[in-house]
Design an enzyme around this catalytic site. Structure first.
Site, short mmCIF file in Angstrom:
data_model
loop_
_atom_site.label_atom_id
_atom_site.label_comp_id
_atom_site.label_asym_id
_atom_site.label_seq_id
_atom_site.Cartn_x
_atom_site.Cartn_y
_atom_site.Cartn_z
CB CYS A 49 -21.02 -7.71 -35.66
SG CYS A 49 -22.70 -6.59 -35.57
CG HIS A 143 -21.08 -6.67 -31.44
ND1 HIS A 143 -19.38 -6.36 -31.73
CD2 HIS A 143 -21.96 -6.18 -32.32
CE1 HIS A 143 -19.64 -5.71 -33.17
NE2 HIS A 143 -20.73 -5.34 -33.09
CD GLU A 145 -17.25 -7.97 -29.29
OE1 GLU A 145 -17.96 -9.78 -29.51
OE2 GLU A 145 -17.99 -7.40 -29.98
N1 GLN Z 1 -23.87 -2.29 -39.57
C1 GLN Z 1 -22.52 -2.67 -39.62
C2 GLN Z 1 -22.01 -3.32 -41.45
O1 GLN Z 1 -22.86 -2.50 -41.89
C3 GLN Z 1 -22.17 -3.67 -39.03
C4 GLN Z 1 -22.69 -3.10 -36.93
C5 GLN Z 1 -21.36 -4.39 -36.98
O2 GLN Z 1 -20.48 -4.50 -36.82
N2 GLN Z 1 -21.99 -3.94 -35.22
O3 GLN Z 1 -21.22 -3.00 -41.86
#
Ligand code: GLN
Length: 174
Positions: A49, A143, A145
């Protein structure tokens, strides 16, 4: 990790989810940029992410200065806002004869909009890659996890797990 010396005591790194603008600021304020780039040259690094955003070569948002491990362009928050977070069933193909489907949680997730020829796509959702690998660098839009998925960790950090040659459907039968 907080100081470059911390990298000497680990064999690999996971850059977790969170907020990429903050990760970017912290990397620079703790003088970690060059040590991280050097570490990633010969160690496995996985980004999930916000971590995927940091793994990219190009992020069209001037508040984020990514590390450039993966030859991809990533758009932040492209799957919607926090309230539009969702868990989807996504099919992954770790090797040529196995396809496995599991829950995939996207939270303000980044979308991979472009990628180089060296990038291998492991999973796609709605026509966009959500799991990519290139050598010892792996990036996930989601994610793992949160859904107890450790296959990606095995691929990258435990070569003896032979994920690529196993019959995953037998192991992860649902
Ligand atoms: N939108 C977040 C970002 O730009 C990432 C979101 C996440 O890690 N769940 O950093």
């Amino acid at each position: 990790m907080k100081v470059p010396l911390d990298l000497e005591s680990v064999d690999g790194l996971v850059i977790p989810g969170g907020e990429s603008t903050t990760l970017s600021l912290l990397i620079d304020s703790f003088d970690l940029r060059q040590p991280l780039i050097n570490f990633g040259k010969d160690h496995p690094v996985m980004g999930t992410c916000a971590g995927l955003i940091m793994m990219a070569k190009d992020v069209p948002d001037e508040r984020v200065n990514p590390l450039g491990f993966l030859n991809i362009c990533v758009d932040r928050n492209a799957y919607g806002r926090q309230i539009e977070s969702s868990t989807e069933m996504v099919k992954y193909h770790f090797n040529s004869n196995t396809e496995i489907e599991f829950a995939t949680t996207l939270i303000r997730a980044p979308k991979i909009s472009e990628m180089g020829d060296d990038i291998q796509v492991i999973g796609e959702f709605k026509g966009s890659p959500v799991a990519v690998i290139s050598g010892h660098h792996l990036g996930l839009s989601f994610h793992p996890e949160l859904d107890d998925i450790d296959l990606f960790h095995q691929i990258l950090f435990d070569p003896s797990s032979n994920v690529y040659t196993k019959n995953l459907n037998q192991i992860y039968a649902t």
